[in-house]
Motif scaffolding. Structure first.
Motif, PDB file in Angstrom:
ATOM      1  N   PRO A   7       0.823  -1.210   0.000  1.00 21.59           N
ATOM      2  CA  PRO A   7       0.000   0.000   0.000  1.00 21.59           C
ATOM      3  C   PRO A   7       0.859   1.263   0.000  1.00 21.59           C
ATOM      4  O   PRO A   7       1.899   1.324   0.663  1.00 21.59           O
ATOM      5  N   VAL A   8       0.403   2.253  -0.777  1.00 20.99           N
ATOM      6  CA  VAL A   8       1.142   3.515  -0.889  1.00 20.99           C
ATOM      7  C   VAL A   8       0.525   4.539   0.040  1.00 20.99           C
ATOM      8  O   VAL A   8      -0.690   4.737   0.038  1.00 20.99           O
ATOM      9  N   ALA A   9       1.348   5.189   0.837  1.00 22.87           N
ATOM     10  CA  ALA A   9       0.860   6.225   1.744  1.00 22.87           C
ATOM     11  C   ALA A   9       0.872   7.566   1.026  1.00 22.87           C
ATOM     12  O   ALA A   9       1.779   7.845   0.244  1.00 22.87           O
ATOM     13  N   PRO A  10      -0.151   8.391   1.252  1.00 25.67           N
ATOM     14  CA  PRO A  10      -0.180   9.709   0.609  1.00 25.67           C
ATOM     15  C   PRO A  10       1.030  10.547   1.028  1.00 25.67           C
ATOM     16  O   PRO A  10       1.224  10.788   2.228  1.00 25.67           O
ATOM     17  N   PRO A  11       1.855  10.998   0.080  1.00 23.70           N
ATOM     18  CA  PRO A  11       3.031  11.786   0.449  1.00 23.70           C
ATOM     19  C   PRO A  11       2.722  13.247   0.753  1.00 23.70           C
ATOM     20  O   PRO A  11       3.542  13.940   1.344  1.00 23.70           O
ATOM     21  N   LYS A  66      -6.087  12.686  -5.572  1.00 27.78           N
ATOM     22  CA  LYS A  66      -7.089  12.309  -4.568  1.00 27.78           C
ATOM     23  C   LYS A  66      -7.881  11.078  -5.007  1.00 27.78           C
ATOM     24  O   LYS A  66      -8.188  10.194  -4.198  1.00 27.78           O
ATOM     25  N   ASP A  67      -8.211  11.032  -6.321  1.00 25.91           N
ATOM     26  CA  ASP A  67      -8.958   9.885  -6.852  1.00 25.91           C
ATOM     27  C   ASP A  67      -8.187   8.578  -6.655  1.00 25.91           C
ATOM     28  O   ASP A  67      -8.785   7.525  -6.398  1.00 25.91           O
ATOM     29  N   LEU A  68      -6.867   8.658  -6.809  1.00 28.71           N
ATOM     30  CA  LEU A  68      -6.050   7.442  -6.688  1.00 28.71           C
ATOM     31  C   LEU A  68      -6.225   6.810  -5.308  1.00 28.71           C
ATOM     32  O   LEU A  68      -6.372   5.594  -5.178  1.00 28.71           O
ATOM     33  N   PHE A  69      -6.242   7.645  -4.266  1.00 29.46           N
ATOM     34  CA  PHE A  69      -6.348   7.087  -2.911  1.00 29.46           C
ATOM     35  C   PHE A  69      -7.788   6.709  -2.568  1.00 29.46           C
ATOM     36  O   PHE A  69      -8.014   5.856  -1.701  1.00 29.46           O
TER      37      PHE A  69
END
Length: 229
Positions: A7-11, A66-69
């Motif tokens: 999982p990628v965390a919002p940078p 934003k859509d990506l997350f």
């Protein structure tokens, strides 16, 4: 289906997204590295970075981020494999040449102009002659020793100025090249080397030679009209 990456965390926070520190380039780079191929395709974010960055707005990039997350359409190993295969195909379809082979096409060296133009009176810079225009010119032509071989300055003898279309090859090359980008009502002196004048050809009036072979010619000219026909 292959597994997603970790999982990628919002940078970036919502507040950081609105600052100048988070640029379009940063957002597009992040999305291309972390979003699935399908996500990128749907939002027209596929392709080379600079091309994508030039077409997208900052607000659109923020929304895609934003859509990506929200959708969690993160890049998978399958996406990476597709990109690797595309790169491999592109590489194998490139033409292969050996060092011994000649280049298919070499850039031609830029030809050195065979004339000099000295403006003696400036004209209307908003009205310049260009290829395809009809130009009307008053002129005097001289040999290197000052002998006049042609002129249409006497308006009693020559009511109309010399008119020709730039690019048609109706006059010597040095004249055509010098007239390009010349301004309406501009006056100039043009010195033309033999290669862009008459070269090895003699110009005669009956049996009299008026322009010897290999002559450098000097013209004083005034561009009196520019028209489309």
């Amino acid at each position: 289906k292959m597994a997603e990456r970790s999982p990628v965390a919002p940078p970036y926070t919502d507040e950081q997204l609105e600052t100048e520190e988070v640029t379009k380039k940063l957002l597009v780079t992040f999305l291309q590295e972390n979003a699935s191929n399908q996500f990128l395709k749907e939002r027209k974010l596929s392709g080379k970075g600079p091309a994508v960055i030039s077409k997208i707005t900052k607000n659109a990039a923020i929304q895609a981020y934003k859509d990506l997350f929200e959708t969690k359409q993160f890049r998978t190993e399958e996406d990476d494999q597709v990109e690797t295969e595309k790169a491999s195909v592109a590489h194998t379809t490139e033409p292969v040449t050996s060092g011994k082979e000649e280049k298919i096409e070499e850039a031609k060296p830029k030809e050195t102009p065979k004339y000099r133009k000295m403006t003696t009176k400036k004209g209307d810079k908003l009205n310049l002659a260009k290829k395809g225009d009809f130009v009307s010119v008053r002129y005097t032509g001289k040999l290197a020793d000052g002998t006049i071989f042609d002129s249409n300055l006497d308006k009693k003898k020559h009511k109309e100025a010399l008119k020709f279309r730039l690019g048609d090859g109706k006059v010597i090359r040095g004249w055509e090249e010098a007239m390009l980008d010349m301004a309406l009502n501009e006056q100039a002196t043009i010195v033309i080397q033999p290669e862009w004048a008459y070269g090895k050809k003699e110009i005669k009036d009956g049996s009299k030679v008026i322009i010897p072979a290999n002559s450098e010619l000097t013209f004083t000219v005034e561009l009196v009209a520019i028209s489309s026909r």
